[in-house]
Design an enzyme around this catalytic site. Sequence first.
Site, PDB file in Angstrom:
ATOM      1  CG  ASP A   8     -10.236  39.750 131.016  1.00 56.70           C
ATOM      2  OD1 ASP A   8     -10.517  38.820 131.790  1.00 56.70           O
ATOM      3  OD2 ASP A   8      -9.070  40.129 130.808  1.00 56.70           O
ATOM      4  CD  GLU A   9     -10.372  33.878 131.228  1.00 55.49           C
ATOM      5  OE1 GLU A   9     -10.315  32.889 130.463  1.00 55.49           O
ATOM      6  OE2 GLU A   9      -9.503  34.132 132.077  1.00 55.49           O
TER       7      GLU A   9
ATOM      8  CG  ASP B 107      -8.446  35.792 127.207  1.00 51.56           C
ATOM      9  OD1 ASP B 107      -8.835  36.735 127.921  1.00 51.56           O
ATOM     10  OD2 ASP B 107      -7.356  35.215 127.380  1.00 51.56           O
TER      11      ASP B 107
END
Length: 353
Positions: free
Chosen positions: A116-117, A18
């Site tokens: 983003d993860e 993350d």
Amino acid sequence: MLIFPLLNDLSRKIIHIDMDAFFAAVEIKDNPKLRGKPVIIGSDPRQTGGRGVVSTCSYEARAFGVHSAMSSKEAYERCPQAVFISGNYEKYKAVGLQIRAIFKRYTDLIEPMSIDEAYLDVTENKLGIKSAVKIARLIQKDIWQELHLTASAGISYNKFLAKMASDYQKPHGLTVILPEQAEDFLKQMDISKFHGVGKKTVERLHQMGVFTGADLLEVPEVTLIDRFGRLGYDLYRKARGIHNSPVKSNRIRKSIGKEKTYGKILRAEEDIKKELTLLSEKVALNLHQQEKAGKIVILKIRYEDFSTLTKRKSIAQKTQDASQISQIALQLYEELSEKERGVRLLGITMTGF
């Protein structure tokens, strides 16, 4: 001691990566003068008449209680000294692809959850590294050295626990939950920190006297199912760290939506339209994070008598634009709404990706 050894595949090595305050971190990287300042990615409410939502914010802004999906107006009230920056999603997408390329050095079993993860299954990996911890540290190192960004990592034997682990130490943390540690880790966790347990569910659990994982572990499965339906079954499994869904590299999301139930019935048309605009902005934010655009907008309204109506509209070109989604949602509201009835729930969903 584990109470559920036979209900999980304990041999899997799952990493959840993350990125830390991703959009804000990219802006700070590109403009070092912003370092150490509260940075908010979102429309400046002083320029939009109070409209807009926070995409993300730096940790300096979070110290003032600002968080993702908060209205920009409230964010400004909490942190008037913040620097507001309109999101450059094409730039964030380009950086996200660079991060994805780093993941691919280690495994092709990658399940992106947003820009983003992602989850990575490194049980069998391209470099033949036996230690998932070593791989996670190498990924963090690669991201820092090549992109000057930090990421937090969680490692465990299933996705639920890996996600819980990555949230545990941020920013730039690395947390491992081994099979023999899972029960104690979950027992001490505040129920509001359980991944996938929303605010309304937390409130209902609090009413039952459930505040921690240990409390949840004591509630019989039949009681949870009676109170929460299908969600009760999931809660029972979460308390025991049970999650058997594999990392899916071809995961396809068919819709993205947001809905909100109101404790106080909405009656004023102005309030309803304001909420629809806010929901549209949150849906647009999720679309950007998921790198999606849709052609179908669906409006859902639940009235005070619990009757529920939905209406949809298709558009010619795919969109992820908040103003366009809001315009369509408001149009659907005008077509659908029975103005004399109070509203207890509103929802907007985008599909047709």
